[in-house]
Motif scaffolding. Structure first.
Motif: not given
Ligand SMILES: Cc1cc2nc3c(=O)[nH]c(=O)nc-3n(C[C@H](O)[C@H](O)[C@H](O)COP(=O)(O)O)c2cc1C
Length: 286
Positions: A129-133
């Motif tokens: 999730e944080s990499e997507i952001l």
């Protein structure tokens, strides 16, 4: 945006950036020469993250060190009288591991990608999730660099099976969180990228700066992307007042969906869908 003529040069990777992915003198000469006869020149893809590289000797835009070279490139295109548009991409499951630290190839999900003319068959790692952001923000940072370098616009590369399409695709996106599953969730990443790019443009560029979006209409996989998915995407892009839609088609005039009975050429179907909306539609095909 006013163009000196109606010809738009489709984005074409040159495979000739320097080894460190900065703009080479050969590229400046190549684009400068063509800019004299085009109204708008879209550069070959430039990667917004280190692990988004799709071609050898591809333009990089993931760090400020690329800005001086990109400035020379934008200047050369504009000197020819054309508008300069930088294509922004993350190659996703088609990234080239030999140019990436730890060979860390990422996508929406860990679904095996088939070999292409340029990328090996490989199984990527699913982004967290944080990499997507972070990828979304990096499309924004890349846009800021394009503005700083003097480009007149950016084109978001949502086509050719790269990362944005990896999210849109029901085959390649097997996520069970808010970034995958139903169409609304599969569209979320593309829309977040558009939002971020628009936010940066409204903050740092003047109102003539254009944002385009490149689209592949369907995938070959039995459970792959279908025209209905793409039509939903196009409707959303129109709502967001995208500057132009750039359809990448195998054959604009005769091709039709392999997966439904409608034999109407793609370009006619999309033109009808776009209807009277004030959005430009471009199309490249053989
Ligand atoms: C050498 C070469 C490099 C290309 N690189 C890109 C690229 O970086 N980004 C992109 O969206 N399309 C790329 N394409 C696709 C073209 O933009 C275009 O869609 C395709 O060539 C079909 O148009 P045509 O039949 O006029 O060649 C490339 C095509 C070629 C031939």
């Amino acid at each position: 945006m006013t163009l000196q003529n109606h010809i738009v040069m489709s984005p074409m990777t040159t495979w000739s950036s320097n080894e460190d992915q900065t703009v080479s003198d050969a590229e400046i000469k190549y684009y400068g020469a063509r800019a004299k006869s085009a109204g708008m020149v879209i550069t070959g893809s430039s990667h917004v993250q280190e692990n988004g590289v799709g071609f050898a000797n591809e333009l990089g835009v993931y760090d400020d060190r690329f800005v001086p070279g990109l400035t020379k490139l934008a200047t050369a295109i504009k000197a020819g009288g054309a508008r300069a548009v930088l294509q922004l991409n993350h190659a996703g499951d088609k990234a080239l591991p030999q140019f990436i630290s730890n060979h860390d190839v990422v996508s929406s999900s860990a679904v095996s990608a088939l070999q292409t003319a340029f990328a090996p068959a490989q199984t990527p790692r699913a982004l967290t999730e944080s990499e997507i952001l972070q990828v979304i923000h990096d499309f924004g940072f890349a846009t800021k660099r394009a503005i700083k370098a003097g480009f007149d616009g950016v084109e978001i590369h949502g086509a050719h099976g790269f990362l944005i399409q990896n999210f849109l695709s029901p085959h390649y996106n097997q996520r069970t969180d808010k970034w995958g599953g139903n169409l609304k969730n599969r569209l979320r990443f593309a829309m977040a990228v558009v939002d971020e790019v628009q936010k940066v443009v409204s903050e740092y560029a003047d109102s003539s700066f254009i944002i385009g979006y490149r689209i592949t209409l369907e995938e070959r996989e039995d459970d792959g992307l279908r025209l209905s998915d793409t039509e939903a995407l196009i409707k959303k892009l129109i709502k967001k007042q995208i500057g132009y839609l750039h359809l990448s088609l195998g054959n604009a005039l005769t091709s039709h969906s392999h997966y439904d009975d409608n034999s109407e050429p793609f370009i006619q179907r999309i033109s009808k869908l776009v209807g009277m909306c004030q959005v430009l539609v471009g199309c490249a095909s053989n």
